[in-house]
Write a protein that holds these residues in place. Structure first.
Motif, PDB file in Angstrom:
ATOM      1  N   UNK A 221       0.541  50.959 -12.327  1.00 57.62           N
ATOM      2  CA  UNK A 221       1.253  52.230 -12.173  1.00 57.62           C
ATOM      3  C   UNK A 221       0.290  53.381 -11.887  1.00 57.62           C
ATOM      4  N   UNK A 222      -0.945  53.249 -12.382  1.00 59.06           N
ATOM      5  CA  UNK A 222      -1.969  54.270 -12.121  1.00 59.06           C
ATOM      6  C   UNK A 222      -2.676  54.013 -10.791  1.00 59.06           C
ATOM      7  N   UNK A 223      -2.116  53.079  -9.995  1.00 57.13           N
ATOM      8  CA  UNK A 223      -2.625  52.738  -8.666  1.00 57.13           C
ATOM      9  C   UNK A 223      -3.966  52.008  -8.697  1.00 57.13           C
ATOM     10  N   UNK A 224      -4.310  51.459  -9.862  1.00 61.85           N
ATOM     11  CA  UNK A 224      -5.473  50.576  -9.958  1.00 61.85           C
ATOM     12  C   UNK A 224      -4.955  49.141  -9.859  1.00 61.85           C
ATOM     13  N   UNK A 225      -4.383  48.845  -8.681  1.00 57.58           N
ATOM     14  CA  UNK A 225      -3.631  47.603  -8.501  1.00 57.58           C
ATOM     15  C   UNK A 225      -4.499  46.371  -8.725  1.00 57.58           C
ATOM     16  N   UNK A 226      -5.647  46.314  -8.076  1.00 51.60           N
ATOM     17  CA  UNK A 226      -6.496  45.126  -8.170  1.00 51.60           C
ATOM     18  C   UNK A 226      -6.931  44.872  -9.614  1.00 51.60           C
ATOM     19  N   UNK A 227      -7.362  45.933 -10.298  1.00 46.69           N
ATOM     20  CA  UNK A 227      -7.780  45.792 -11.693  1.00 46.69           C
ATOM     21  C   UNK A 227      -6.608  45.370 -12.568  1.00 46.69           C
ATOM     22  N   UNK A 228      -5.448  45.960 -12.328  1.00 44.64           N
ATOM     23  CA  UNK A 228      -4.268  45.597 -13.102  1.00 44.64           C
ATOM     24  C   UNK A 228      -3.869  44.154 -12.912  1.00 44.64           C
ATOM     25  N   UNK A 229      -3.947  43.665 -11.658  1.00 40.84           N
ATOM     26  CA  UNK A 229      -3.617  42.272 -11.388  1.00 40.84           C
ATOM     27  C   UNK A 229      -4.599  41.328 -12.078  1.00 40.84           C
ATOM     28  N   UNK A 230      -5.869  41.688 -12.070  1.00 36.16           N
ATOM     29  CA  UNK A 230      -6.871  40.856 -12.731  1.00 36.16           C
ATOM     30  C   UNK A 230      -6.634  40.786 -14.236  1.00 36.16           C
ATOM     31  N   UNK A 231      -6.236  41.922 -14.838  1.00 33.95           N
ATOM     32  CA  UNK A 231      -5.953  41.944 -16.272  1.00 33.95           C
ATOM     33  C   UNK A 231      -4.750  41.059 -16.585  1.00 33.95           C
ATOM     34  N   UNK A 232      -3.707  41.154 -15.764  1.00 35.05           N
ATOM     35  CA  UNK A 232      -2.513  40.334 -15.977  1.00 35.05           C
ATOM     36  C   UNK A 232      -2.844  38.849 -15.816  1.00 35.05           C
ATOM     37  N   UNK A 233      -3.638  38.530 -14.788  1.00 36.42           N
ATOM     38  CA  UNK A 233      -4.045  37.133 -14.567  1.00 36.42           C
ATOM     39  C   UNK A 233      -4.809  36.600 -15.769  1.00 36.42           C
ATOM     40  N   UNK A 234      -5.732  37.417 -16.286  1.00 37.06           N
ATOM     41  CA  UNK A 234      -6.508  36.987 -17.451  1.00 37.06           C
ATOM     42  C   UNK A 234      -5.606  36.759 -18.657  1.00 37.06           C
ATOM     43  N   UNK A 235      -4.572  37.608 -18.807  1.00 35.35           N
ATOM     44  CA  UNK A 235      -3.632  37.424 -19.907  1.00 35.35           C
ATOM     45  C   UNK A 235      -2.824  36.152 -19.768  1.00 35.35           C
ATOM     46  N   UNK A 236      -2.387  35.861 -18.535  1.00 30.84           N
ATOM     47  CA  UNK A 236      -1.620  34.642 -18.278  1.00 30.84           C
ATOM     48  C   UNK A 236      -2.478  33.408 -18.554  1.00 30.84           C
ATOM     49  N   UNK A 237      -3.727  33.471 -18.097  1.00 34.63           N
ATOM     50  CA  UNK A 237      -4.654  32.353 -18.331  1.00 34.63           C
ATOM     51  C   UNK A 237      -4.869  32.144 -19.824  1.00 34.63           C
ATOM     52  N   UNK A 238      -5.071  33.232 -20.551  1.00 41.57           N
ATOM     53  CA  UNK A 238      -5.306  33.122 -21.994  1.00 41.57           C
ATOM     54  C   UNK A 238      -4.081  32.562 -22.706  1.00 41.57           C
ATOM     55  N   UNK A 239      -2.880  32.970 -22.246  1.00 43.17           N
ATOM     56  CA  UNK A 239      -1.657  32.469 -22.878  1.00 43.17           C
ATOM     57  C   UNK A 239      -1.468  30.975 -22.658  1.00 43.17           C
TER      58      UNK A 239
END
Length: 251
Positions: free
Chosen positions: A48-66
């Motif tokens: 939402x803060x337009x840091x799309x790439x960083x946000x996607x990487x954070x979400x990916x890391x969360x999915x991987x950890x889950x």
């Protein structure tokens, strides 16, 4: 050869690190849902803060950890190895290929995906237990080679003495005329339609070639790794598989 020694020392250090991480994870399993929710929320905020790439990487890391709980012990289990390297690697490579395509203009997503998927496969083969990785790659290589050989042979026999599917325009001029002929059950149109299907099937079989090549490469590298380990008397980390009722699941 210092470069070879350095490479396999690095590989074994990753294996040992993963064993320590699994031990750390075991004592903190109850916090996994909270970590997953937190990373997802942080990722959404970053997007939402337009840091799309960083946000996607954070979400990916969360999915991987889950998903760690479903693949813990994968280095010593054929079943979990396949789950991680085939299924989880598929989603990871698709997401990473999408990110790369967004960053690099003109990047072809399909090619980027295949390269990432195969490179991850090779890397995971090297950092897992050599016996397990060797068995899996031998199975995959053997099955892919068998399907490729039989499939391409049968298709080539079926296409023998038949015209190329692209020649349908010589008889039907346009795609619209060809589709109308198919609707009217024209024999020649349906023959060309069958040829198109066979050529597509041939393409599917040919797509197995990278799988055969990479799995064969993994087998070679794993055998070299095994020789290096034996020569330098640096054993790989060993451990029981999984947790609780799955602790003795080695397959």
């Amino acid at each position: 050869m210092k470069s070879v020694d350095g490479f396999f020392t690095w590989i074994l250090s990753i294996q040992n690190l993963l064993e320590k991480i699994e031990g750390w994870y075991r004592t903190r399993r109850k916090y996994v849902p909270w970590v997953y929710m937190s990373t997802f929320m942080i990722g959404v905020v970053l997007i939402l803060l337009k840091l799309v790439m960083l946000g996607e990487l954070v979400i990916i890391s969360g999915v991987v950890f889950a998903g760690v709980d479903n693949i813990i012990g994968w280095k010593h289990s054929v079943r979990r190895w396949l789950k991680l390297c085939v299924v989880y690697n598929l989603f990871f490579s698709l997401l990473l290929a999408g990110i790369v395509q967004g960053m690099v203009k003109g990047a072809i997503a399909d090619i980027v995906f295949v390269i990432i998927y195969l490179l991850v496969w090779v890397f995971l083969s090297l950092i897992s237990n050599s016996k397990v990785a060797l068995l899996v790659n031998e199975i995959v290589s053997g099955m892919a080679a068998t399907i490729f050989t039989i499939g391409t042979y049968l298709v080539s026999m079926a296409l023998k003495n038949k015209p190329a599917s692209s020649n349908y325009l010589l008889y039907f001029q346009t795609d619209e005329v060809f589709e109308l002929a198919l609707a009217n059950k024209d024999a020649l149109a349906w023959e060309f339609f069958g040829i198109m299907g066979l050529e597509m099937l041939e393409t599917v079989f040919l797509s197995l070639l990278p799988v055969i090549g990479v799995s064969a490469l993994c087998i070679i590298m794993i055998k070299i790794k095994g020789y290096w380990v034996e020569k330098n008397r640096t054993p790989e980390p060993e451990k029981k598989i999984g947790y609780s009722e799955e602790a003795t699941d080695t397959y």
